[in-house]
Enzyme design. Structure first.
Site, PDB file in Angstrom:
ATOM      1  N   ARG A 127      41.204  30.094  -5.251  1.00 41.29           N
ATOM      2  CA  ARG A 127      40.792  28.690  -5.061  1.00 41.29           C
ATOM      3  C   ARG A 127      40.275  28.398  -3.653  1.00 41.29           C
ATOM      4  O   ARG A 127      40.308  27.257  -3.198  1.00 41.29           O
ATOM      5  CB  ARG A 127      41.923  27.727  -5.391  1.00 41.29           C
ATOM      6  N   LYS A 149      26.539  25.057   1.302  1.00 41.02           N
ATOM      7  CA  LYS A 149      26.121  25.252  -0.094  1.00 41.02           C
ATOM      8  C   LYS A 149      26.208  26.734  -0.400  1.00 41.02           C
ATOM      9  O   LYS A 149      25.606  27.556   0.300  1.00 41.02           O
ATOM     10  CB  LYS A 149      24.677  24.802  -0.286  1.00 41.02           C
ATOM     11  N   GLU A 191      10.632  26.969   7.379  1.00 41.28           N
ATOM     12  CA  GLU A 191      11.744  26.013   7.520  1.00 41.28           C
ATOM     13  C   GLU A 191      11.818  25.509   8.971  1.00 41.28           C
ATOM     14  O   GLU A 191      12.128  24.349   9.223  1.00 41.28           O
ATOM     15  CB  GLU A 191      13.082  26.661   7.133  1.00 41.28           C
ATOM     16  N   LYS A 235      19.468  21.226  11.505  1.00 40.52           N
ATOM     17  CA  LYS A 235      20.161  21.263  10.209  1.00 40.52           C
ATOM     18  C   LYS A 235      21.583  20.733  10.366  1.00 40.52           C
ATOM     19  O   LYS A 235      22.072  19.977   9.517  1.00 40.52           O
ATOM     20  CB  LYS A 235      20.162  22.679   9.628  1.00 40.52           C
ATOM     21  N   GLU A 245      24.999  15.805   0.266  1.00 40.81           N
ATOM     22  CA  GLU A 245      23.652  15.465  -0.204  1.00 40.81           C
ATOM     23  C   GLU A 245      23.601  14.122  -0.932  1.00 40.81           C
ATOM     24  O   GLU A 245      23.016  13.992  -2.005  1.00 40.81           O
ATOM     25  CB  GLU A 245      23.109  16.568  -1.115  1.00 40.81           C
ATOM     26  N   ARG A 249      20.342  13.988   3.572  1.00 38.17           N
ATOM     27  CA  ARG A 249      20.055  15.411   3.434  1.00 38.17           C
ATOM     28  C   ARG A 249      18.776  15.664   2.626  1.00 38.17           C
ATOM     29  O   ARG A 249      18.180  16.730   2.721  1.00 38.17           O
ATOM     30  CB  ARG A 249      21.268  16.109   2.785  1.00 38.17           C
ATOM     31  N   ASN A 253      14.343  18.424   2.102  1.00 40.46           N
ATOM     32  CA  ASN A 253      13.488  18.885   1.013  1.00 40.46           C
ATOM     33  C   ASN A 253      12.004  18.711   1.322  1.00 40.46           C
ATOM     34  O   ASN A 253      11.153  18.926   0.461  1.00 40.46           O
ATOM     35  CB  ASN A 253      13.814  18.132  -0.288  1.00 40.46           C
ATOM     36  N   HIS A 256       9.421  20.920  -0.130  1.00 40.35           N
ATOM     37  CA  HIS A 256      10.090  21.663  -1.196  1.00 40.35           C
ATOM     38  C   HIS A 256       9.767  21.137  -2.589  1.00 40.35           C
ATOM     39  O   HIS A 256       9.966  21.852  -3.567  1.00 40.35           O
ATOM     40  CB  HIS A 256      11.604  21.654  -0.988  1.00 40.35           C
ATOM     41  N   HIS A 260       8.807  24.107  -4.673  1.00 36.33           N
ATOM     42  CA  HIS A 260       9.590  24.648  -5.785  1.00 36.33           C
ATOM     43  C   HIS A 260       8.742  24.816  -7.035  1.00 36.33           C
ATOM     44  O   HIS A 260       8.879  25.809  -7.762  1.00 36.33           O
ATOM     45  CB  HIS A 260      10.759  23.706  -6.120  1.00 36.33           C
ATOM     46  N   HIS A 273       9.713  31.982  -1.001  1.00 40.46           N
ATOM     47  CA  HIS A 273      10.145  30.594  -0.817  1.00 40.46           C
ATOM     48  C   HIS A 273       9.476  29.937   0.392  1.00 40.46           C
ATOM     49  O   HIS A 273       8.927  28.838   0.297  1.00 40.46           O
ATOM     50  CB  HIS A 273      11.672  30.551  -0.684  1.00 40.46           C
TER      51      HIS A 273
HETATM   52  N1  LIG Z   1      22.833  27.815   0.824  1.00 41.24           N
HETATM   53  C1  LIG Z   1      21.758  27.199   1.232  1.00 41.24           C
HETATM   54  O1  LIG Z   1      21.809  26.064   1.710  1.00 41.24           O
HETATM   55  C2  LIG Z   1      20.446  27.894   1.111  1.00 41.24           C
HETATM   56  C3  LIG Z   1      19.323  27.385   1.765  1.00 41.24           C
HETATM   57  C4  LIG Z   1      18.128  28.081   1.689  1.00 41.24           C
HETATM   58  C5  LIG Z   1      18.067  29.262   0.950  1.00 41.24           C
HETATM   59  N2  LIG Z   1      19.171  29.732   0.322  1.00 41.24           N
HETATM   60  C6  LIG Z   1      19.139  30.991  -0.438  1.00 41.24           C
HETATM   61  O2  LIG Z   1      18.864  32.061   0.454  1.00 41.24           O
HETATM   62  C7  LIG Z   1      18.240  33.112  -0.261  1.00 41.24           C
HETATM   63  C8  LIG Z   1      17.073  33.632   0.546  1.00 41.24           C
HETATM   64  O3  LIG Z   1      17.548  34.127   1.779  1.00 41.24           O
HETATM   65  P1  LIG Z   1      16.703  35.180   2.625  1.00 41.24           P
HETATM   66  O4  LIG Z   1      15.330  34.673   2.793  1.00 41.24           O
HETATM   67  O5  LIG Z   1      17.498  35.508   3.817  1.00 41.24           O
HETATM   68  O6  LIG Z   1      16.558  36.409   1.630  1.00 41.24           O
HETATM   69  P2  LIG Z   1      17.400  37.758   1.516  1.00 41.24           P
HETATM   70  O7  LIG Z   1      18.825  37.535   1.692  1.00 41.24           O
HETATM   71  O8  LIG Z   1      16.957  38.392   0.259  1.00 41.24           O
HETATM   72  O9  LIG Z   1      16.861  38.605   2.735  1.00 41.24           O
HETATM   73  C9  LIG Z   1      15.516  38.992   2.766  1.00 41.24           C
HETATM   74  C10 LIG Z   1      15.360  40.488   2.988  1.00 41.24           C
HETATM   75  O10 LIG Z   1      15.501  40.771   4.364  1.00 41.24           O
HETATM   76  C11 LIG Z   1      16.452  41.804   4.567  1.00 41.24           C
HETATM   77  N3  LIG Z   1      17.067  41.539   5.872  1.00 41.24           N
HETATM   78  C12 LIG Z   1      17.814  40.454   6.224  1.00 41.24           C
HETATM   79  N4  LIG Z   1      18.100  40.497   7.530  1.00 41.24           N
HETATM   80  C13 LIG Z   1      17.535  41.615   8.026  1.00 41.24           C
HETATM   81  C14 LIG Z   1      17.470  42.209   9.324  1.00 41.24           C
HETATM   82  N5  LIG Z   1      17.989  41.607  10.404  1.00 41.24           N
HETATM   83  N6  LIG Z   1      16.826  43.377   9.466  1.00 41.24           N
HETATM   84  C15 LIG Z   1      16.235  43.965   8.388  1.00 41.24           C
HETATM   85  N7  LIG Z   1      16.244  43.463   7.147  1.00 41.24           N
HETATM   86  C16 LIG Z   1      16.888  42.296   6.974  1.00 41.24           C
HETATM   87  C17 LIG Z   1      17.372  41.680   3.380  1.00 41.24           C
HETATM   88  O11 LIG Z   1      18.042  42.892   3.142  1.00 41.24           O
HETATM   89  C18 LIG Z   1      16.407  41.331   2.264  1.00 41.24           C
HETATM   90  O12 LIG Z   1      15.795  42.483   1.766  1.00 41.24           O
HETATM   91  C19 LIG Z   1      17.847  32.555  -1.601  1.00 41.24           C
HETATM   92  O13 LIG Z   1      18.722  33.065  -2.579  1.00 41.24           O
HETATM   93  C20 LIG Z   1      18.048  31.062  -1.461  1.00 41.24           C
HETATM   94  O14 LIG Z   1      18.415  30.432  -2.657  1.00 41.24           O
HETATM   95  C21 LIG Z   1      20.347  29.076   0.405  1.00 41.24           C
HETATM   96 ZN   LIG Z   2      13.884  26.024   1.810  1.00 37.82          ZN
END
Ligand SMILES: NC(=O)c1ccc[n+]([C@@H]2O[C@H](COP(=O)([O-])OP(=O)(O)OC[C@H]3O[C@@H](n4cnc5c(N)ncnc54)[C@H](O)[C@@H]3O)[C@@H](O)[C@H]2O)c1
Ligand SMILES: [Zn+2]
Length: 372
Positions: A127, A149, A191, A235, A245, A249, A253, A256, A260, A273
């Site tokens: 939990r 999130k 972003e 942020k 949100e 917040r 978007n 976005h 999206h 993205h």
């Molecule tokens: N929780 C939230 O508020 C929130 C906000 C925005 C996005 N997200 C989520 O985040 C995800 C996207 O995140 P992302 O863009 O980081 O993608 P990701 O986690 O897939 O990373 C992108 C790529 O970069 C590589 N990588 C990361 N750091 C590295 C480094 N320092 N050196 C070499 N390679 C590296 C990873 O292995 C991966 O292949 C999505 O699933 C999205 O839904 C969440």
């Molecule tokens: Zn985004």
């Protein structure tokens, strides 16, 4: 080296974002100090992916071990397609195997995929246990790791399963961006530019003044650090005022809404993205100009900055009608009306649900046509 600490002030649990260049050796100490008053236990489950763990895992594990933690490692294959309940199930299996208790901690070392999944596992295991974010992609540093999130994808849609679970600490070493693939870096820059447009004219101008923005190697370390710090601050400010949100917040978007729709039409393949958000900001900017909310000059400045960051300003999909249909099925649509975050100046936005459909269609057509 210089370090910055940004506070995310929340009613139930406030925490810090520490930005420490070349700082992984100090992570263990930071975890201990930041968790003051919280029983952290000794057991840590570090979750990462093989490529990132290979680059940074040893330093992170050594730093945590040095201060007395017992660290178990769980690796998940890289990629959005692994952001699933099945992967979370495997994290639970490791948690059980390594006897994680209520006081134990999960540490996410990686991009947003690792962070979202680990956070969700931490929010549900027993939990809810302690959680620390060590984001390594630009997008994870400035966006995904802040705000609590967490979640995974359902086969029918992204991020449909999730929970709010705030970390105890977000620890960022901006120097690890040197190994991030270029396209991923640029995606994060979308972003970053968003934060400038929605609330920080000074930050926007600082980026305009930079000679180059498209590659991490051509950005001076001080500027890179400043970009990360100011984006995290932006942020954190929004999240502090609207944790769940309920209102403000929504301005995050910006870009976005159309972003999206473009992303889902392209089946998450044509544009990533950040690229979709970049085009979404261009579209929102032009809609705002069309409605007389801001000047053409601001619109051009935004497009120039997006281009400088190596991001697209045109649409790869010619199916503009499809975008409009996708917009109407977006989960953020309220009572059949599409809500757009629209800029009124560099540094200010409003939320409007009265964008004329013909303006929307003509802006989308314009963005698609510039490709042909
Ligand atoms: N929780 C939230 O508020 C929130 C906000 C925005 C996005 N997200 C989520 O985040 C995800 C996207 O995140 P992302 O863009 O980081 O993608 P990701 O986690 O897939 O990373 C992108 C790529 O970069 C590589 N990588 C990361 N750091 C590295 C480094 N320092 N050196 C070499 N390679 C590296 C990873 O292995 C991966 O292949 C999505 O699933 C999205 O839904 C969440
Ligand atoms: Zn985004």
């Amino acid at each position: 080296m210089r370090q910055s600490v940004i506070s995310v002030a929340l009613p139930d649990q406030s925490y810090n974002i520490a930005i420490v260049p070349n700082g992984f050796d100090q992570l263990g100490n930071w975890v201990i100090v930041q968790a003051e008053g919280v029983n952290l236990g000794r057991q840590i489950l570090l979750v990462s992916n093989p490529a990132i763990f290979k680059l940074y895992g040893d330093r992170v594990v050594a730093s945590l071990t040095k201060v007395g933690f017992i660290v178990a490692v769980h690796l998940i294959p890289a990629g959005e397609q692994h952001k699933t309940l099945a992967s979370v199930q495997k994290i639970y299996d490791s948690a059980l195997k390594h006897r994680l208790e209520r006081s134990s901690t999960m540490v996410a070392l990686g991009g947003g995929v690792v962070g979202d999944m680990t956070g969700f596992a931490a929010s549900t295991w027993l939990r809810g246990i302690n959680f620390v974010q060590v984001p390594t992609s630009l997008l994870a540093m400035v966006d995904a790791s802040i705000g609590g999130k967490t979640g995974v994808n359902h086969p029918k849609g992204k991020n449909l399963i999730g929970a709010f679970h705030q970390p105890r600490l977000v620890f960022i070493d901006p120097l690890v961006l040197q190994t991030l693939p270029r396209r991923e870096f640029r995606a994060g820059m979308a972003e970053v530019i968003k934060y400038g447009v929605i609330g920080s004219p000074g930050f926007f101008e600082q980026m305009e003044a930079a000679e180059k923005l498209s590659d991490v190697q051509s950005i001076a370390p001080e500027l890179l650090e400043s970009i990360v710090v100011q984006s995290c601050q932006a942020k954190a400010d929004v999240v502090s005022q609207d944790e769940k949100e309920a209102g403000l917040r929504a301005i995050l978007n910006y870009g976005h809404t159309i972003g999206h729709a473009v992303e889902s039409l392209g089946n998450y393949q044509d544009l990533n993205h950040g690229e979709a958000v970049a085009v979404g900001m261009v579209a929102a900017g032009r809609i705002a100009a069309g409605m007389g909310l801001w000047d053409q000059e601001n619109c051009d400045r935004q497009e120039a900055l997006i281009t400088k960051a190596g991001l697209p300003v045109t649409l790869p999909v010619v199916d503009h009608g499809g975008i409009v249909t996708a917009l109407l099925s977006d989960k953020k649509v309220k009572a059949g009306k599409v809500r757009f975050v629209l800029p009124t100046a560099i540094g200010a936005v409003v939320i409007r649900d009265d964008v004329p459909e013909n303006l929307l269609r003509s802006v989308l057509a314009e963005l698609g046509e510039s490709l042909e």
